[in-house]
Design an enzyme around this catalytic site. Structure first.
Site, PDB file in Angstrom:
ATOM      1  N   LYS A   1      21.368   0.775  30.138  1.00 45.51           N
ATOM      2  CA  LYS A   1      22.009   0.065  29.041  1.00 45.51           C
ATOM      3  C   LYS A   1      23.095  -0.913  29.516  1.00 45.51           C
ATOM      4  CE  LYS A   1      21.257   3.235  25.170  1.00 45.51           C
ATOM      5  NZ  LYS A   1      21.911   3.965  24.064  1.00 45.51           N
TER       6      LYS A   1
ATOM      7  N   ASP B   1      22.725   0.901  18.004  1.00 41.97           N
ATOM      8  CA  ASP B   1      23.034   2.326  17.824  1.00 41.97           C
ATOM      9  C   ASP B   1      24.049   2.574  16.704  1.00 41.97           C
ATOM     10  OD1 ASP B   1      21.308   3.444  19.695  1.00 41.97           O
ATOM     11  OD2 ASP B   1      22.735   3.235  21.340  1.00 41.97           O
TER      12      ASP B   1
END
Length: 285
Positions: A71, A107
């Site tokens: 990420k 997210d």
């Protein structure tokens, strides 16, 4: 599902990743909406990350999702980042905009979408843990105008947590406190002031541990959320429901962050109401 010469590809990239539910979610979305696409899982070593990102352009892919450990590592290979991705310092979705690769982080938005009617704007919230998912939730809450965010972590992690939140505080100006989880007086005070309590740790994944000490009481108007979805009901959520509180597990966050990515790639809404019961059945089996 129709696969032909016009089918476009999307993928989730991580190591490990073969256990991921993302292919199930996205392929059902492609099939239900009629979008000509297919979604696969790519488990790659770190050295293959640059070539993997270049393949998004080479094969005109919709884009990719990323999980650990990529990420943050992906950022140098992208053309631009959204504000969410910048302040979080992590990307979970790459969108191919005519060859320009944009890094997003869905997210936090996915988490708050999973809470349905709840809005964090003007509210105080308490969060236990500030790892990858927790950081995304904190950033989104701040960007959405939370009044204050109270973060609790283990005493040995407090300094590191403060450092990780610096960019969020500078960008948003939202009041964020970071306190040792062992300080039960401060924890109780923060929860009493909050409309939302979030467990963003792995405690509860074993179906026995609970991040919240028994001594802490829960106000009657508190919404309790857990990022864990296996087990489907963690000890924290079980306690909350036994006390008559609304409680939400992490499956909705998984689905809604995927829905945001799907819409960024295709321009179409993911049929979450169709996918949800099938995903729930899959997780419960």
């Amino acid at each position: 599902m129709k696969i032909d010469g016009y089918t476009r590809l999307a993928a989730v990239v991580a190591d490990p990743i073969r256990h991921s539910l993302s292919p199930f979610i996205h392929n059902m979305a492609f099939e239900t909406t009629g979008v000509n696409g297919v979604y696969v899982a790519w488990e790659i070593p770190e050295g293959d990350l640059p070539a993997t990102i270049e393949n998004i352009r080479r094969y005109n892919m919709f884009g990719i999702n990323l999980s650990m450990p990529y990420k943050t590592a992906v950022i140098p290979f992208l053309d631009d980042l959204t504000l969410e991705a910048k302040v979080i310092g992590a990307v979970n979705t790459v969108v191919n905009q005519n060859g320009k690769l944009i890094g997003h982080n869905t997210d936090g938005r996915g988490f708050f979408a999973s809470l349905r009617e709840y809005s964090v704007t003007g509210q105080e919230m308490t969060l236990i843990g500030a790892g990858g998912a927790g950081l995304a939730i904190i950033a989104q809450a701040a960007l959405d105008g939370a009044e204050a965010i109270h973060v609790f972590s283990r005493a040995k992690s407090v300094a590191k947590t403060i450092a990780s939140l610096q960019a969020i505080m500078e960008e948003t100006g939202v009041y964020i406190t970071v306190t040792a989880l062992e300080d039960l007086v401060a924890l109780q005070e923060a929860i009493n002031q909050s409309s939302l309590l979030v467990n963003a740790t792995s405690l509860g994944m074993d179906a026995t541990s609970n991040p919240l000490p028994d001594e802490i009481s829960l106000p009657s108007n508190l919404l309790v959320a857990d990022i864990i979805y296996q087990p489907f009901e963690t000890p924290l959520l079980k306690r909350a429901r036994q006390e008559g509180l609304s409680a939400v597990n992490g499956l909705g966050m998984l689905l809604y962050q995927a829905a945001i990515a799907f819409e960024l790639w295709t321009g179409q809404s993911m049929p979450v109401d169709v996918i949800w019961p099938k995903l729930e059945d899959l997780v419960k089996t």
